[in-house]
Design an enzyme around this catalytic site. Structure first.
Site, PDB file in Angstrom:
ATOM      1  CE1 TYR A 111      -4.601  10.468 -12.033  1.00 45.25           C
ATOM      2  CE2 TYR A 111      -4.739  11.940 -13.928  1.00 45.25           C
ATOM      3  CZ  TYR A 111      -4.277  10.774 -13.341  1.00 45.25           C
ATOM      4  OH  TYR A 111      -3.473   9.918 -14.071  1.00 45.25           O
ATOM      5  CG  ASP A 117      -1.838   1.184   1.306  1.00 44.77           C
ATOM      6  OD1 ASP A 117      -1.667   2.137   0.523  1.00 44.77           O
ATOM      7  OD2 ASP A 117      -2.734   1.185   2.168  1.00 44.77           O
ATOM      8  CG  ASN A 151       1.505   1.425 -13.024  1.00 47.64           C
ATOM      9  OD1 ASN A 151       1.141   2.114 -13.985  1.00 47.64           O
ATOM     10  ND2 ASN A 151       0.761   0.444 -12.534  1.00 47.64           N
ATOM     11  CE  LYS A 196      -0.854  10.284 -12.070  1.00 48.07           C
ATOM     12  NZ  LYS A 196       0.133   9.188 -11.899  1.00 48.07           N
TER      13      LYS A 196
END
Length: 231
Positions: free
Chosen positions: A140, A54, A77, A144
């Site tokens: 999101y 995790d 990833n 990123k």
């Protein structure tokens, strides 16, 4: 970074991209692949070692580093789409998005950097997004963007130990995470192949599809005032 004979660790290994990273690493001659994920999965290959991980749990990250002390290539990833609104989503959801997409991968890099150094430097692959460069509502894209910044900074810090740090950018890809979206999607096999090609070519950046290449050209033009010679 030729993958032949190397030991690779892939986070988020049970997802659409993760399974491709595992499969294609082996196809390129990797000796062992640690398939790290929160969910259990049966891998029908003795070269694949399942590893519970995790990325948001520091104890889990440290346990993974202790169990996989021979890793030469770390593939960050694992990720999550996260909170849909910075103004209306619960702050816990926003924090979880950043923990998964930014701080978790950074903890992994910190944990595995000494291991990579012992093996001559090795490599780190960080999976970003075209939304690293294009703001959208929610947590999101800013997560990123932050991860992209982290990658660029740790590349400088790891240069002294000879670690290659590759930032990989991609647009919509046909994985379960975005199966609900009715948009054109790239083939995960093609995306991962381009990322691993860039890794083996010694690149710092992988542009995994044509949509991302277009945005990268616009970004380069905006900051330099000229069209780049390559995306």
């Amino acid at each position: 970074m030729n993958l032949h004979g190397r030991t690779v660790l892939v986070t988020g290994a049970t997802g659409g991209l993760g399974r491709e990273f595992v499969r294609q690493s082996l196809a390129r001659g990797a000796r062992t692949v640690y398939a790290a994920a929160r969910r259990d999965h049966d891998w029908d290959d003795d070269r694949i070692i399942p590893l519970h991980l995790d990325v948001t749990d520091l104890a889990s990250v440290r346990a993974a580093a202790a169990a996989a002390g021979d890793v030469e290539v770390l593939v960050n990833n694992a990720g999550t789409t996260g909170a849909a609104s910075l103004l209306e989503s619960p702050m816990d959801e926003i924090r979880h998005t950043f923990e998964t997409n930014v701080f978790g991968p950074l903890e992994l890099i910190r944990a595995f950097a000494p291991i990579l150094a012992r093996d001559g430097g090795g490599a780190v692959v960080d999976v970003h997004s075209v939304l690293s460069w294009l703001a959208t509502p929610g947590a999101y894209s800013p997560s990123k963007a932050a991860f992209w910044g982290v990658t660029n900074a740790v590349r400088l810090e790891l240069a002294g130990q000879g670690t290659q740090v590759l930032g990989a950018h991609l647009a919509y890809t046909d994985t379960p995470m975005i199966a609900h979206l009715d948009v054109p999607k790239s083939d995960p096999a093609v995306v991962v192949a381009r990322i691993l090609d860039a890794l083996e070519a010694g690149e710092d950046e992988a542009i995994a599809d044509e949509t991302t290449a277009g945005f990268r050209s616009v970004l380069a033009t905006a900051t330099t005032g000229r069209i780049p010679s390559r995306a």
